[in-house]
Design a protein around this motif. Structure first.
Motif, PDB file in Angstrom:
ATOM      1  N   GLN A  18     -23.485  54.512  36.039  1.00  0.00           N
ATOM      2  CA  GLN A  18     -24.224  53.448  36.867  1.00  0.00           C
ATOM      3  C   GLN A  18     -23.184  52.808  37.686  1.00  0.00           C
ATOM      4  N   GLY A  19     -21.878  52.425  37.254  1.00  0.00           N
ATOM      5  CA  GLY A  19     -21.074  51.580  38.252  1.00  0.00           C
ATOM      6  C   GLY A  19     -20.609  52.716  39.017  1.00  0.00           C
ATOM      7  N   ILE A  20     -20.306  53.801  38.882  1.00  0.00           N
ATOM      8  CA  ILE A  20     -19.735  54.807  39.880  1.00  0.00           C
ATOM      9  C   ILE A  20     -20.766  55.090  40.841  1.00  0.00           C
ATOM     10  N   ALA A  21     -22.234  55.094  40.619  1.00  0.00           N
ATOM     11  CA  ALA A  21     -23.102  55.243  41.362  1.00  0.00           C
ATOM     12  C   ALA A  21     -23.317  54.114  42.277  1.00  0.00           C
ATOM     13  N   GLN A  22     -23.314  53.093  41.895  1.00  0.00           N
ATOM     14  CA  GLN A  22     -23.327  51.699  42.609  1.00  0.00           C
ATOM     15  C   GLN A  22     -22.147  51.746  43.881  1.00  0.00           C
ATOM     16  N   VAL A  23     -21.012  52.010  43.307  1.00  0.00           N
ATOM     17  CA  VAL A  23     -19.874  52.052  44.379  1.00  0.00           C
ATOM     18  C   VAL A  23     -20.185  53.202  45.404  1.00  0.00           C
ATOM     19  N   ALA A  24     -20.619  54.540  45.076  1.00  0.00           N
ATOM     20  CA  ALA A  24     -20.835  55.312  46.348  1.00  0.00           C
ATOM     21  C   ALA A  24     -21.890  55.056  47.016  1.00  0.00           C
ATOM     22  N   LEU A  25     -23.155  54.231  46.411  1.00  0.00           N
ATOM     23  CA  LEU A  25     -24.343  53.843  47.203  1.00  0.00           C
ATOM     24  C   LEU A  25     -24.046  52.687  48.055  1.00  0.00           C
ATOM     25  N   LEU A  26     -23.238  51.720  47.685  1.00  0.00           N
ATOM     26  CA  LEU A  26     -22.839  50.868  48.674  1.00  0.00           C
ATOM     27  C   LEU A  26     -22.046  51.291  49.726  1.00  0.00           C
ATOM     28  N   ALA A  27     -21.133  52.273  49.462  1.00  0.00           N
ATOM     29  CA  ALA A  27     -20.513  52.879  50.618  1.00  0.00           C
ATOM     30  C   ALA A  27     -21.144  53.473  51.527  1.00  0.00           C
ATOM     31  N   GLY A  28     -22.661  53.775  51.459  1.00  0.00           N
ATOM     32  CA  GLY A  28     -23.326  54.152  52.397  1.00  0.00           C
ATOM     33  C   GLY A  28     -24.050  55.695  52.229  1.00  0.00           C
ATOM     34  N   HIS A  29     -23.758  56.464  51.108  1.00  0.00           N
ATOM     35  CA  HIS A  29     -24.173  57.603  50.642  1.00  0.00           C
ATOM     36  C   HIS A  29     -25.482  57.559  50.001  1.00  0.00           C
ATOM     37  N   ARG A  30     -26.278  58.749  49.936  1.00  0.00           N
ATOM     38  CA  ARG A  30     -27.465  58.786  49.197  1.00  0.00           C
ATOM     39  C   ARG A  30     -26.863  59.350  47.627  1.00  0.00           C
ATOM     40  N   VAL A  31     -27.380  58.589  46.758  1.00  0.00           N
ATOM     41  CA  VAL A  31     -26.994  59.088  45.410  1.00  0.00           C
ATOM     42  C   VAL A  31     -28.006  59.574  44.554  1.00  0.00           C
ATOM     43  N   LEU A  32     -27.733  60.520  43.708  1.00  0.00           N
ATOM     44  CA  LEU A  32     -28.506  61.141  42.586  1.00  0.00           C
ATOM     45  C   LEU A  32     -27.839  60.742  41.252  1.00  0.00           C
ATOM     46  N   ILE A  33     -28.737  60.499  40.391  1.00  0.00           N
ATOM     47  CA  ILE A  33     -28.282  60.269  38.891  1.00  0.00           C
ATOM     48  C   ILE A  33     -28.784  61.290  38.154  1.00  0.00           C
ATOM     49  N   TYR A  34     -28.277  62.078  37.528  1.00  0.00           N
ATOM     50  CA  TYR A  34     -28.791  62.824  36.436  1.00  0.00           C
ATOM     51  C   TYR A  34     -28.179  62.864  34.872  1.00  0.00           C
ATOM     52  N   ASP A  35     -29.149  62.710  34.299  1.00  0.00           N
ATOM     53  CA  ASP A  35     -28.806  62.810  32.699  1.00  0.00           C
ATOM     54  C   ASP A  35     -29.635  63.760  31.996  1.00  0.00           C
ATOM     55  N   ILE A  36     -29.091  64.481  30.839  1.00  0.00           N
ATOM     56  CA  ILE A  36     -29.881  65.190  30.144  1.00  0.00           C
ATOM     57  C   ILE A  36     -30.967  64.720  29.607  1.00  0.00           C
ATOM     58  N   ASN A  37     -31.007  63.101  29.570  1.00  0.00           N
ATOM     59  CA  ASN A  37     -32.082  62.461  29.008  1.00  0.00           C
ATOM     60  C   ASN A  37     -33.012  61.616  30.412  1.00  0.00           C
ATOM     61  N   ALA A  38     -34.060  62.228  30.682  1.00  0.00           N
ATOM     62  CA  ALA A  38     -34.607  61.857  31.902  1.00  0.00           C
ATOM     63  C   ALA A  38     -35.002  60.466  31.833  1.00  0.00           C
TER      64      ALA A  38
ATOM     65  N   THR B 273     -11.784  59.657  50.236  1.00  0.00           N
ATOM     66  CA  THR B 273     -13.324  59.316  50.143  1.00  0.00           C
ATOM     67  C   THR B 273     -13.023  57.803  49.302  1.00  0.00           C
ATOM     68  N   VAL B 274     -12.144  57.805  48.147  1.00  0.00           N
ATOM     69  CA  VAL B 274     -12.110  56.478  47.447  1.00  0.00           C
ATOM     70  C   VAL B 274     -11.639  55.478  48.443  1.00  0.00           C
ATOM     71  N   LEU B 275     -10.604  55.697  49.141  1.00  0.00           N
ATOM     72  CA  LEU B 275     -10.060  54.770  49.913  1.00  0.00           C
ATOM     73  C   LEU B 275     -11.418  53.975  50.839  1.00  0.00           C
ATOM     74  N   GLY B 276     -12.104  54.965  51.488  1.00  0.00           N
ATOM     75  CA  GLY B 276     -13.274  54.677  52.266  1.00  0.00           C
ATOM     76  C   GLY B 276     -14.207  53.846  51.344  1.00  0.00           C
ATOM     77  N   TRP B 277     -14.258  54.179  50.246  1.00  0.00           N
ATOM     78  CA  TRP B 277     -15.157  53.181  49.422  1.00  0.00           C
ATOM     79  C   TRP B 277     -14.884  51.880  49.077  1.00  0.00           C
ATOM     80  N   GLY B 278     -13.721  51.587  49.704  1.00  0.00           N
ATOM     81  CA  GLY B 278     -13.100  50.247  49.620  1.00  0.00           C
ATOM     82  C   GLY B 278     -12.259  50.094  48.101  1.00  0.00           C
ATOM     83  N   LYS B 279     -12.073  51.140  47.569  1.00  0.00           N
ATOM     84  CA  LYS B 279     -11.368  51.182  46.210  1.00  0.00           C
ATOM     85  C   LYS B 279      -9.827  51.498  46.642  1.00  0.00           C
ATOM     86  N   THR B 280      -9.018  51.372  45.487  1.00  0.00           N
ATOM     87  CA  THR B 280      -7.435  51.611  45.671  1.00  0.00           C
ATOM     88  C   THR B 280      -7.156  52.852  44.993  1.00  0.00           C
ATOM     89  N   PRO B 281      -6.884  53.812  45.649  1.00  0.00           N
ATOM     90  CA  PRO B 281      -6.625  55.202  45.002  1.00  0.00           C
ATOM     91  C   PRO B 281      -5.201  55.173  44.940  1.00  0.00           C
TER      92      PRO B 281
END
Length: 515
Positions: free
Chosen positions: A20-40, A174-182
């Motif tokens: 969830q946290g990683i998805a939020q980071v990518a989402l707020l960076a401007g990407h379309r985000v998909l979350i998949y889990d074996i448990n729908a 990509t990580v740098l562009g997301w506002g993180k420190t790689p």
């Protein structure tokens, strides 16, 4: 290498807290985000949680409402792996099981486009091993986020044995562009943070096992003298004793049971007893309603000496001279001999150097501090032959400086000093072996675990020989390899100055040896 375009989809596999946290980071960076889990159901729930978080950020004024609405509309759950076909990056955050992860990536490889990056968020498994079954392992790497991912800035970008450098650079950008420190890291056990951080826990546990001090006192000294935000006992209770010990054991096993990473028997007993920390209601400390946190040992008031003599250069503790003078203590200095502070009763006050007080006639050791002016507590140790007057004068001296004083057992290297020396040594060895650069290690330790300084920053501040000499003395008193200074640390003494860092095998002029 350019970052992944904002127009491309980022997929996250695993709908737990990290996913969830990683998805939020990518989402707020401007990407379309998909979350998949074996448990729908979990996948759909994860999407809802991220959407709620984004909505709350807007409600608090931390995000523009229009941007929030746009982001909420760009995240959805995937019902099958095939739905991830157009993802430019897939990050996995599933259970820490190599078999499960390898099967997942082998399946993903058949779905995603040839230019897509595949990344694991593992904190303990080998990136190289996870890529072993892939047809195109060059696009596989580690992207290790820290929990909570939306808040913590650090991301370890880990290159496996077969990772294409271009893929690692694309992930880094990509990580740098997301506002993180790689930070860049090779695929070594524990990567950077979980490798270098082991002494922070291990040395504290060792001092406890050696009957040097209780957990509350050790924590207080590392916080109030060493500048660390939390003590290791408090922190492992928060992490979970079982989780922390599992990481230590994993790193130890991965380094072929090197004595540098030997787990703690005391922590093993804690785990065996079910005292796992906050989550079980008891760890090193008790928790729950009515539980009282143990207080650190603090010495009672003593009279401060009115005058002292500073013999030689106090090195990392040189700032004490100004503090003593400001406190109204008359200071006389002499350049010959030392380094130590001569007390009126003929005893000596010596900075921790890896030796023990019992080796000398009348010595009190004092621990290292990040900043002696800012420190609010100082640890002292005395041997069986240290006079009561010398200990009292030493306690009173630091109390005059406005410090609380904790008197601990006569353990070599004390608490802060031996911890910092080991951090410096492990970092130097990691750099020499190509695990990461000194700069990236410093960044990782400051941002990943909130250390006051990175190991190389400590090393530069304390002097090129300080850590080597202390560990050399510790190794003599505690043989077995744990404290043997690395070849890398030995070499640093030669590359950073003219004299070289062979260490001082002789006893200090600070004290007279007992027969």
């Amino acid at each position: 290498m350019t970052a992944i375009e904002r127009s491309r989809t980022v997929a996250v596999v695993g709908a737990g807290t990290m996913g969830q946290g990683i998805a939020q980071v990518a989402l707020l960076a401007g990407h379309r985000v998909l979350i998949y889990d074996i448990n729908a159901t979990l996948a759909a729930g994860g999407v809802g949680i991220v959407q709620d978080r984004v909505d709350r950020l807007a409600a608090k004024g931390r995000l523009d409402r229009a941007e929030a609405e746009d982001a909420i509309g760009r995240i959805e759950s995937a019902s099958a792996l095939t739905d991830l076909a157009d993802a430019a990056l897939v990050i996995e955050a599933v259970v820490e099981d190599a078999t499960v992860k390898r099967a997942l990536f082998e399946a993903l490889e058949e779905v995603v486009s040839p230019d897509a990056l595949l990344a694991t968020n593992t904190s303990s498994l080998s990136v190289t091993e996870l890529a072993a079954g892939l047809v195109h392992p060059g696009r596989f790497l580690g992207m290790h986020f820290f929990n909570p991912a939306p808040l913590l800035p650090l991301v370890e970008v880990v290159s496996g044995f077969a990772t294409d450098p271009a893929a690692a650079e694309r992930a880094y950008a990509t990580v740098l562009g997301w506002g993180k420190t790689p930070v860049r890291c090779a695929d070594t056990p524990g990567f950077i943070v979980n490798r270098i951080a082991r002494p922070f826990y291990a040395e504290a546990f060792s001092v406890y096992e050696e009957q040097g001090a209780d957990p509350a006192t050790i924590d207080a000294v590392l916080r109030e003298s060493g500048g660390f935000k939390m003590g290791p006992f408090q922190l492992t209770d928060l992490i979970g004793q079982d989780v922390n010990e599992a990481v230590t054991r994993s790193v130890w096993e991965s380094f072929f049971r090197s004595p540098k990473f030997t787990p703690s028997l005391a922590q093993r007993r804690l785990v065996q007893s079910g005292r796992l920390g906050r989550k079980s209601g008891h760890g090193w400390f008790p928790y729950g309603q009515g539980a009282e946190a143990p207080a650190p040992h603090t010495a009672g008031p003593e009279e401060a000496p009115e005058k002292v003599t500073v013999v030689g250069d106090l090195g990392p503790a040189a700032g004490l001279v100004e503090l003593l003078e400001e406190a109204g203590i008359k200071v006389t200095s002499t350049e010959h001999g030392g380094p130590y502070i001569q007390l009126p009763g003929e005893g000596q006050l010596v900075l921790a150097d890896g030796k023990t007080s019992i080796e000398f006639a009348d010595v009190v050791y004092f621990d290292l501090a990040l900043d002696y002016r800012g420190a609010t507590r100082i640890a002292l140790s005395a041997g069986a032959d240290t006079s009561e007057r010398t200990l009292a004068e030493a306690v009173g001296l630091f109390q005059r400086l406005g410090k609380k004083v904790s008197v601990i057992g006569d353990v070599p290297g004390m608490i802060v000093a031996r911890t910092v020396a080991m951090l410096i040594d492990l970092a130097a060895d990691a750099v020499a072996r190509g695990a990461a650069s000194a700069e990236d290690i410093d960044t990782a330790m400051r941002l990943g675990v909130n250390y006051p300084l990175g190991p190389s920053e400590w090393h530069e501040r304390l002097g090129r020989d300080w850590a080597y000499d202390l560990l050399h003395h510790l190794d003599e008193r505690c043989p077995g390899g744990r404290y043997a200074p690395s070849l890398a640390l030995f070499k640093l003494g030669y590359t950073e100055g003219e004299d070289g860092g062979e260490g001082d095998d002789g006893d200090q002029d600070a004290a007279e040896e007992t027969a």
